[in-house]
Design an enzyme around this catalytic site. Structure first.
Site, PDB file in Angstrom:
ATOM      1  N   LYS A  23       9.197 109.070  49.818  1.00  0.00           N
ATOM      2  CA  LYS A  23      10.592 109.496  49.701  1.00  0.00           C
ATOM      3  C   LYS A  23      11.301 108.826  48.513  1.00  0.00           C
ATOM      4  O   LYS A  23      10.817 107.822  47.965  1.00  0.00           O
ATOM      5  CB  LYS A  23      11.322 109.184  51.013  1.00  0.00           C
ATOM      6  CG  LYS A  23      10.831 110.022  52.217  1.00  0.00           C
ATOM      7  CD  LYS A  23      11.662 109.711  53.463  1.00  0.00           C
ATOM      8  CE  LYS A  23      11.250 110.575  54.650  1.00  0.00           C
ATOM      9  NZ  LYS A  23      12.091 110.299  55.846  1.00  0.00           N
ATOM     10  N   TYR A  54      13.299 120.404  56.527  1.00  0.00           N
ATOM     11  CA  TYR A  54      13.881 119.673  57.654  1.00  0.00           C
ATOM     12  C   TYR A  54      14.668 120.593  58.593  1.00  0.00           C
ATOM     13  O   TYR A  54      15.541 120.119  59.333  1.00  0.00           O
ATOM     14  CB  TYR A  54      14.763 118.533  57.139  1.00  0.00           C
ATOM     15  CG  TYR A  54      13.977 117.284  56.759  1.00  0.00           C
ATOM     16  CD1 TYR A  54      13.204 116.603  57.710  1.00  0.00           C
ATOM     17  CD2 TYR A  54      14.008 116.776  55.465  1.00  0.00           C
ATOM     18  CE1 TYR A  54      12.483 115.461  57.371  1.00  0.00           C
ATOM     19  CE2 TYR A  54      13.296 115.623  55.122  1.00  0.00           C
ATOM     20  CZ  TYR A  54      12.532 114.973  56.089  1.00  0.00           C
ATOM     21  OH  TYR A  54      11.831 113.837  55.756  1.00  0.00           O
ATOM     22  N   ASN A  98      13.846 105.755  54.618  1.00  0.00           N
ATOM     23  CA  ASN A  98      12.745 105.035  55.246  1.00  0.00           C
ATOM     24  C   ASN A  98      11.386 105.277  54.598  1.00  0.00           C
ATOM     25  O   ASN A  98      10.358 105.211  55.252  1.00  0.00           O
ATOM     26  CB  ASN A  98      12.728 105.316  56.756  1.00  0.00           C
ATOM     27  CG  ASN A  98      12.556 106.781  57.065  1.00  0.00           C
ATOM     28  OD1 ASN A  98      12.432 107.600  56.155  1.00  0.00           O
ATOM     29  ND2 ASN A  98      12.536 107.124  58.342  1.00  0.00           N
ATOM     30  N   HIS A 147       7.527 110.136  54.844  1.00  0.00           N
ATOM     31  CA  HIS A 147       7.469 111.156  55.901  1.00  0.00           C
ATOM     32  C   HIS A 147       6.009 111.373  56.246  1.00  0.00           C
ATOM     33  O   HIS A 147       5.152 111.338  55.357  1.00  0.00           O
ATOM     34  CB  HIS A 147       8.049 112.494  55.404  1.00  0.00           C
ATOM     35  CG  HIS A 147       7.637 113.649  56.284  1.00  0.00           C
ATOM     36  ND1 HIS A 147       8.290 113.945  57.449  1.00  0.00           N
ATOM     37  CD2 HIS A 147       6.597 114.513  56.206  1.00  0.00           C
ATOM     38  CE1 HIS A 147       7.680 114.976  58.033  1.00  0.00           C
ATOM     39  NE2 HIS A 147       6.647 115.329  57.295  1.00  0.00           N
ATOM     40  N   GLU A 182       3.310 122.125  56.932  1.00  0.00           N
ATOM     41  CA  GLU A 182       3.881 121.321  55.853  1.00  0.00           C
ATOM     42  C   GLU A 182       2.956 121.279  54.642  1.00  0.00           C
ATOM     43  O   GLU A 182       3.428 121.324  53.498  1.00  0.00           O
ATOM     44  CB  GLU A 182       4.193 119.909  56.378  1.00  0.00           C
ATOM     45  CG  GLU A 182       5.352 119.935  57.380  1.00  0.00           C
ATOM     46  CD  GLU A 182       5.596 118.614  58.090  1.00  0.00           C
ATOM     47  OE1 GLU A 182       6.508 118.580  58.941  1.00  0.00           O
ATOM     48  OE2 GLU A 182       4.897 117.623  57.807  1.00  0.00           O
TER      49      GLU A 182
HETATM   50  P1  ATP Z   1       9.616 111.873  59.287  1.00  0.00           P
HETATM   51  O1  ATP Z   1       9.824 113.212  59.976  1.00  0.00           O
HETATM   52  O2  ATP Z   1      10.392 111.763  57.991  1.00  0.00           O
HETATM   53  O3  ATP Z   1       8.185 111.509  59.143  1.00  0.00           O
HETATM   54  P2  ATP Z   1      10.176 110.603  61.772  1.00  0.00           P
HETATM   55  O4  ATP Z   1       9.330 111.654  62.371  1.00  0.00           O
HETATM   56  O5  ATP Z   1       9.836 109.172  62.043  1.00  0.00           O
HETATM   57  O6  ATP Z   1      10.223 110.738  60.199  1.00  0.00           O
HETATM   58  P3  ATP Z   1      12.460 112.169  62.601  1.00  0.00           P
HETATM   59  O7  ATP Z   1      13.103 111.922  63.898  1.00  0.00           O
HETATM   60  O8  ATP Z   1      11.560 113.361  62.435  1.00  0.00           O
HETATM   61  O9  ATP Z   1      11.688 110.823  62.165  1.00  0.00           O
HETATM   62  O10 ATP Z   1      13.620 112.219  61.512  1.00  0.00           O
HETATM   63  C1  ATP Z   1      13.346 112.764  60.228  1.00  0.00           C
HETATM   64  C2  ATP Z   1      14.020 111.906  59.195  1.00  0.00           C
HETATM   65  O11 ATP Z   1      15.434 112.003  59.343  1.00  0.00           O
HETATM   66  C3  ATP Z   1      13.728 110.410  59.314  1.00  0.00           C
HETATM   67  O12 ATP Z   1      12.523 110.007  58.716  1.00  0.00           O
HETATM   68  C4  ATP Z   1      14.922 109.818  58.583  1.00  0.00           C
HETATM   69  O13 ATP Z   1      14.759 109.902  57.159  1.00  0.00           O
HETATM   70  C5  ATP Z   1      16.046 110.784  58.990  1.00  0.00           C
HETATM   71  N1  ATP Z   1      16.762 110.251  60.168  1.00  0.00           N
HETATM   72  C6  ATP Z   1      16.318 110.210  61.443  1.00  0.00           C
HETATM   73  N2  ATP Z   1      17.228 109.657  62.263  1.00  0.00           N
HETATM   74  C7  ATP Z   1      18.294 109.329  61.481  1.00  0.00           C
HETATM   75  C8  ATP Z   1      19.563 108.710  61.716  1.00  0.00           C
HETATM   76  N3  ATP Z   1      19.927 108.321  62.919  1.00  0.00           N
HETATM   77  N4  ATP Z   1      20.394 108.532  60.652  1.00  0.00           N
HETATM   78  C9  ATP Z   1      20.034 108.929  59.406  1.00  0.00           C
HETATM   79  N5  ATP Z   1      18.847 109.522  59.109  1.00  0.00           N
HETATM   80  C10 ATP Z   1      17.982 109.706  60.123  1.00  0.00           C
HETATM   81 MG    MG Z   2       9.547 113.733  61.979  1.00  0.00          MG
END
Ligand code: ATP
Ligand code: MG
Length: 137
Positions: free
Chosen positions: A9, A49, A112, A115, A126
């Site tokens: 990212k 997303y 973070n 992904h 994806e």
């Molecule tokens: P990813 O899908 O990116 O691999 P993940 O599966 O761990 O991560 P998800 O719950 O799918 O997490 O959320 C997708 C992305 O949305 C997260 O990686 C983060 O960048 C963002 N995100 C999730 N929760 C929050 C939050 N509370 N505030 C801001 N951004 C968030």
């Molecule tokens: Mg996810």
């Protein structure tokens, strides 16, 4: 062997951490079988997303994902989807286990660093979203 989809990212590409993150994948037994640096468009970020479109952080997340180029990759290995999720660590870096990518590099729950696909169906979708058949060997 299983394949999964990964994005390095903007917070990580901005800090020149691509190589350090790839080393974590490789140390975990994952092989990079496709890789490219791209600038996502807003429409691509919103589509990618889409499952999060009703979440309060959706707008912020999409703006973040287009704020810098990202590195999209296909990772291959035994149990690659679960293995990648394990080496990434928890979504929120303050919950991520020591040694994981997010524990070491992530800046916040939103920014973070990586992904990773969460299931075989999303991995296939994806990968196809970002790579053509010709790019996958
Ligand atoms: P990813 O899908 O990116 O691999 P993940 O599966 O761990 O991560 P998800 O719950 O799918 O997490 O959320 C997708 C992305 O949305 C997260 O990686 C983060 O960048 C963002 N995100 C999730 N929760 C929050 C939050 N509370 N505030 C801001 N951004 C968030
Ligand atoms: Mg996810």
């Amino acid at each position: 062997l299983e394949r999964t989809f990964s994005i390095i990212k903007p917070d990580a590409t901005r800090r020149n951490l691509t190589g350090k993150i790839v080393a974590k994948f490789e140390d975990a037994g994952l092989r990079v079988v496709a890789s490219k640096r791209i600038q996502m468009t807003l429409a691509q970020a919103q589509a990618f997303y889409g499952v999060h479109s009703e979440r309060p952080f959706f707008g912020e997340l999409c703006e973040f994902m287009i704020s810098e180029p990202v590195v999209v990759q296909v990772l291959e290995g035994e149990g690659a989807i679960a293995k990648n999720r394990e080496v990434m660590g928890a979504t929120n870096p303050s919950d991520a286990a020591a040694g994981t990518i997010r524990a070491e590099f992530a800046e916040s729950v939103g920014e973070n660093s990586v992904h990773g696909s969460d299931a075989p169906e999303t991995a296939a979708e994806e990968i196809a979203f970002f790579f053509s058949g010709l790019e996958l060997v």
